[in-house]
Design an enzyme around this catalytic site. Structure first.
Site, PDB file in Angstrom:
ATOM      1  N   LYS A 169     -12.876   4.997   3.472  1.00 21.15           N
ATOM      2  CA  LYS A 169     -12.291   6.143   2.904  1.00 21.15           C
ATOM      3  C   LYS A 169     -11.358   5.593   1.999  1.00 21.15           C
ATOM      4  O   LYS A 169     -10.432   5.148   1.963  1.00 21.15           O
ATOM      5  CB  LYS A 169     -11.263   6.800   4.187  1.00 21.15           C
ATOM      6  CG  LYS A 169     -10.573   7.909   3.765  1.00 21.15           C
ATOM      7  CD  LYS A 169      -9.262   8.336   4.272  1.00 21.15           C
ATOM      8  CE  LYS A 169      -8.192   7.682   3.441  1.00 21.15           C
ATOM      9  NZ  LYS A 169      -8.062   7.913   2.351  1.00 21.15           N
ATOM     10  N   SER A 221       0.070   0.698   0.363  1.00 23.63           N
ATOM     11  CA  SER A 221       1.640   0.544   0.502  1.00 23.63           C
ATOM     12  C   SER A 221       2.069  -0.230   2.013  1.00 23.63           C
ATOM     13  O   SER A 221       1.320   0.114   3.071  1.00 23.63           O
ATOM     14  CB  SER A 221       2.334   1.893   0.130  1.00 23.63           C
ATOM     15  OG  SER A 221       2.089   2.663   1.283  1.00 23.63           O
ATOM     16  N   THR A 223       4.631   1.050   3.714  1.00 22.57           N
ATOM     17  CA  THR A 223       5.029   1.883   4.500  1.00 22.57           C
ATOM     18  C   THR A 223       3.772   2.362   5.425  1.00 22.57           C
ATOM     19  O   THR A 223       3.653   2.495   6.469  1.00 22.57           O
ATOM     20  CB  THR A 223       5.576   3.229   3.798  1.00 22.57           C
ATOM     21  OG1 THR A 223       6.432   2.779   3.006  1.00 22.57           O
ATOM     22  CG2 THR A 223       5.989   4.387   4.556  1.00 22.57           C
ATOM     23  N   THR A 224       2.656   2.666   4.477  1.00 18.11           N
ATOM     24  CA  THR A 224       1.308   3.092   5.240  1.00 18.11           C
ATOM     25  C   THR A 224       0.849   2.083   6.061  1.00 18.11           C
ATOM     26  O   THR A 224       0.316   2.408   7.158  1.00 18.11           O
ATOM     27  CB  THR A 224       0.155   3.438   4.373  1.00 18.11           C
ATOM     28  OG1 THR A 224       0.913   4.610   3.340  1.00 18.11           O
ATOM     29  CG2 THR A 224      -1.019   4.205   4.759  1.00 18.11           C
ATOM     30  N   CYS A 276      -1.669  -5.339  -7.185  1.00 18.39           N
ATOM     31  CA  CYS A 276      -0.887  -5.599  -6.149  1.00 18.39           C
ATOM     32  C   CYS A 276      -0.308  -7.123  -6.540  1.00 18.39           C
ATOM     33  O   CYS A 276       0.710  -7.243  -6.501  1.00 18.39           O
ATOM     34  CB  CYS A 276      -1.728  -5.964  -4.828  1.00 18.39           C
ATOM     35  SG  CYS A 276      -3.367  -6.537  -5.069  1.00 18.39           S
ATOM     36  N   GLU A 373       8.633  -2.485  -5.559  1.00 11.69           N
ATOM     37  CA  GLU A 373       7.394  -2.773  -6.483  1.00 11.69           C
ATOM     38  C   GLU A 373       7.104  -1.459  -7.547  1.00 11.69           C
ATOM     39  O   GLU A 373       6.922  -0.276  -6.814  1.00 11.69           O
ATOM     40  CB  GLU A 373       6.062  -2.736  -5.340  1.00 11.69           C
ATOM     41  CG  GLU A 373       4.898  -3.076  -6.134  1.00 11.69           C
ATOM     42  CD  GLU A 373       3.802  -2.817  -5.051  1.00 11.69           C
ATOM     43  OE1 GLU A 373       3.594  -2.009  -4.151  1.00 11.69           O
ATOM     44  OE2 GLU A 373       2.910  -3.790  -5.227  1.00 11.69           O
TER      45      GLU A 373
END
Ligand code: NAD
Length: 469
Positions: A169, A221, A223-224, A276, A373
């Protein structure tokens, strides 16, 4: 061009369509089908059906398929590189979209060359112990928008190499190059071995909690990444998480800076800083501070920024409005807290998500552009007085993907680089990756590694065969 999802070797559409925006002018590049939970279910079922045969195929057959795919990538590189520039923004020139395609073909070939031979632990009168590596099963891959095709390749190829099947995805900001890659790959692979769906967080979450998915590989990220880990916990999925970082670069006192400027520039600003493992905060000794700030800003001012389809541009726009606003907000925060904007800092007039190359002097650790970041073309430069202080600054954050030390004596720099808390420590360069060297983060920058034999193992489980004699 018509973009379709791929499920069970077939092009698939859905009722809903997704607009993909060109970040250089905010026009619609193309529409593609918008995935949903049912589409994910169909893709996972196809991958599950394909798994027994693909995982049992002779090793040589999977190697041959990967090499065929590498040729396909190479033969379609012009078309794919143009799609990347149109949906993501990175230029055709310099270390941009064409470079991404070269990397994609090279990584596919390097992954084809890897093997995980059976290990013999014991073989004597008492018995024999073998360790075999078995493919983990169905892999769900979730990719971000910054290097959409290369990261897809990093996820998919090792999975296929060991006999896993995949549902990928891509990010809804940059689905086109991935959908086209999977369409091409599906022409040479058995049905169901590779499947592509689209969608945002809801579709991604469905994939990461799916009972028929055995492993998730995710780049994006922190968080994800944490949400994905929570989601996968119910079914104890295997995970590889590459969650980015906030890499520090330290210039040692007395370093001759002129010969390093070009390398330093690309270390910070490749893909407009949306990488990154880019250098995201620079530490410079007080004695040399003004000289480095001035020389680096002067160098940056010579780099042409603009629409990446024009070959004269080396830096393009940010990929989306969200990212543009984030970078602009961090620069404003730095200014409000007393930083000096030596270059850039103001959006040029006109359409597109262009943020100028920005050098932020007098940056400190109470500014968001240092501690978060930024993922954009705005570099904070922090002053230090001792090397120990610089290393402490570098290690002060919760992330640890990469780091670098720059100096006249590479040996001295390498010893200091070893004190950085990060997965890769570079000397007189930053962000250089090798397909056979394990790449991954420590602390909150992720779990697991990609590339090389260590990366390949992450798509397998170890099985011990223990025979009594
Ligand atoms: P993100 O983590 O939100 O998205 C990455 C991918 O995860 C996308 O495909 C997205 O659709 C999917 N996703 C989002 N929520 C999900 C969920 N709950 N479950 C499963 N999948 C989900 O990242 P983003 O919004 O694209 O970018 C946000 C920030 O992440 C950026 O500002 C940047 O700092 C960072 N980032 C890092 C990298 C990296 O390589 N480390 C790449 C892109 C972005």
């Amino acid at each position: 061009m018509n973009f379709m999802l791929t499920i069970d070797g077939q092009p698939v559409s859905t009722g809903a369509m997704l607009d993909v925006i060109n970040p250089a002018d905010e026009t619609i590049v193309a529409k593609c089908p918008q995935g949903n939970r049912e589409i994910v279910d169909a893709a996972v079922a196809a991958a599950r059906r394909a798994f027994p045969q693909w995982s049992a195929a002779p090793d040589a057959e999977r190697v041959a398929k990967l090499l065929e795919i590498a040729d396909l990538i190479q033969n379609h590189s012009k078309e794919l590189a143009e799609l990347i520039t149109l949906e993501q923004g990175k230029p055709q020139s310099g270390p941009g979209a064409n470079q991404e395609l070269k990397g994609a073909a090279a990584w596919t070939r390097a992954t084809a060359s890897l093997t995980l031979p059976e290990q013999i632990i014991q073989d004597d009168a008492a018995g024999k112990i073998l360790v075999r590596r078995k493919p983990v099963g169905v892999v769900g891959s979730i990719t971000p928008w910054n290097w959409p095709l290369l990261i897809a390749v990093w996820h998919i190829m090792p999975a296929l190499r060991v006999g896993c099947t995949v549902v990928i995805k891509p990010s809804p900001f940059t689905p086109l190059s991935t959908l086209r890659l999977i369409e091409l790959m599906s022409k040479v692979l058995p049905p169901g071995v590779i499947n592509a769906v689209t969608g945002g967080p809801e579709v991604g979450a469905h994939l990461t909690t799916h009972p028929n998915v055995d492993k998730i590989v995710f780049t994006g990220s922190i968080t994800t990444g944490k949400q994905i880990m929570r989601g996968g916990a119910a079914t104890l999925k295997r995970m590889t998480l590459e969650l980015g970082g906030n890499d520090a670069g330290i210039i040692l006192p007395g370093t001759r800076i002129e010969p390093l400027l070009e390398k330093l520039f690309w270390s910070c600003f490749v893909n407009a800083g949306q990488t990154c493992a880019a250098l995201k905060r620079l530490y410079v000794h007080a004695d040399q501070y003004e000289e480095v700030v001035r020389n680096f800003a002067d160098y940056c001012a010579t780099i042409p920024v603009g629409n990446g389809m024009d070959p004269k541009h080396l830096i393009g726009p940010l990929t989306n409005r969200m990212q543009f606003e984030k970078v602009a907000g961090y620069v404003e925060d730095a200014q409000a807290r007393g930083a000096r904007i030596v270059l850039g800092g103001r959006k040029p007039p006109g359409p597109g998500f262009f943020y100028p190359l920005t050098i932020i002097a007098d940056a400190t650790h109470d500014m968001l552009v240092v501690t978060e970041e930024q993922f954009g073309p705005a570099l904070p430069i922090v002053k230090y007085t001792t090397v120990d202080e610089a290393i402490a600054y570098a290690n002060a954050l919760e992330v640890g993907l990469g780091g670098s030390v720059w100096g006249n004596d590479p040996q001295v720099a390498a010893e200091l680089a070893g004190r950085l808390e990060c997965g890769t420590a570079w000397v007189n360069q930053h962000g250089a990756l090798h397909p056979l060297a394990p790449f991954g983060g420590v602390k909150c920058s992720g779990i697991g590694v990609e590339f090389g034999v260590d990366g390949l193992k992450e798509y397998t489980t170890a099985q011990v065969i223990s025979i009594a004699r």
